[in-house]
Design a protein around this motif. Sequence first.
Motif, short mmCIF file in Angstrom:
data_model
loop_
_atom_site.label_atom_id
_atom_site.label_comp_id
_atom_site.label_asym_id
_atom_site.label_seq_id
_atom_site.Cartn_x
_atom_site.Cartn_y
_atom_site.Cartn_z
N PRO A 112 0.71 -1.00 0.26
CA PRO A 112 0.25 0.04 0.16
C PRO A 112 0.86 1.33 0.35
CG PRO A 112 -0.79 -1.12 1.70
CD PRO A 112 0.16 -1.93 1.12
N TRP A 113 1.36 1.46 0.53
CA TRP A 113 2.86 2.40 1.05
C TRP A 113 3.32 3.09 -0.53
CZ3 TRP A 113 7.74 2.37 -2.06
CH2 TRP A 113 7.76 1.16 -2.46
N LEU A 114 3.20 1.97 -1.85
CA LEU A 114 3.08 2.98 -3.27
C LEU A 114 1.95 3.34 -3.77
CD1 LEU A 114 5.34 2.33 -5.93
CD2 LEU A 114 3.82 0.36 -6.84
N THR A 115 1.03 3.01 -3.61
CA THR A 115 -0.50 4.33 -3.46
C THR A 115 -0.25 5.40 -2.94
OG1 THR A 115 -1.42 1.38 -4.09
CG2 THR A 115 -2.60 4.11 -3.23
N GLY A 116 0.14 5.09 -1.80
CA GLY A 116 0.69 5.91 -0.74
C GLY A 116 1.10 7.12 -0.93
N LEU A 117 2.52 6.56 -2.03
CA LEU A 117 3.63 7.51 -2.18
C LEU A 117 3.04 8.06 -4.01
CD1 LEU A 117 6.52 8.74 -2.32
CD2 LEU A 117 6.98 6.67 -4.12
N PHE A 118 2.48 7.24 -3.97
CA PHE A 118 2.08 8.24 -5.83
C PHE A 118 0.58 9.64 -5.73
CE2 PHE A 118 -1.34 8.88 -8.81
CZ PHE A 118 -0.99 9.43 -10.15
#
Length: 272
Positions: A112-118
């Motif tokens: 999920p951190w990838l979604t948060g980063l975007f």
Amino acid sequence: MEQLTLLLPVFFALVATGIVAGILAGLLGVGGGIVIVPVLYFLFQGFDVSPVSAMLIATATSLATIVPTSISSIRSHHKNGNVDWDLIRWWAPFVTGGVICGSLMVAKIGGPWLTGLFGVVATVSAVNMLFRANAAPLSKQLPAKAGQGVMGTVIGWLSSMVGIGGGTLTVPTLTACNFPAHRAVGSAAAVGLLIALPGVITMLLVGTTPDDAPFGNVGLVNWLGFACIVPLTVVFSPVGARIGKALDSVMLKKVFAVTLAFTGIRMLIQVL
């Protein structure tokens, strides 16, 4: 017949994505990745793909689409003398190194951190479009070569992790250092290729196809999406440019920035 029935909605949704991305690219001068990633992210979830898998596939597929579109863009900007090749030669190893590190993190870690980063990148980009479009440069010139190396590495790392090309981060970074705007845009197209090509190759080599991936996936790239999006962005980008000439481009950019901010915030909320 049943498989075709299931495939058609995905196909038409991907076609719509390509059309929208192309029109917005021509209309607002924004890179395709900043449009394609969130659209694919929410689109794939509508076809029973988990949010984690949807973000991984959206990121890799976006990078794949940037390869041919950036080549076309580089040729156009080079003809107009707007690509700073000395800058690109110096930045190339740093950008590539950052891209490989970022792509390995995406393929091996995900989450999920990838979604948060975007979501963070999209929101910051929207704020920049809204409030710093005509702001004075932060510096009189680019830093020394060591500082530029750090810039290139960070841009490559962040861009590859969220599936965007050179424009979203490179253009504001260069213009903040008093780099001529037209050369910043042209050079960013070349940076986009440096990001997309090693990024998608790395993800194809080390990434594995998620169990819930939609039809057309090989590794982390959805090739059906690639085939639908690339030709349509090329065809509809000039259409967007023509529309932009007839409309208030400043107001359009503000509307897009607000929409992008809402999208980024929505993605952040989804991972909380």
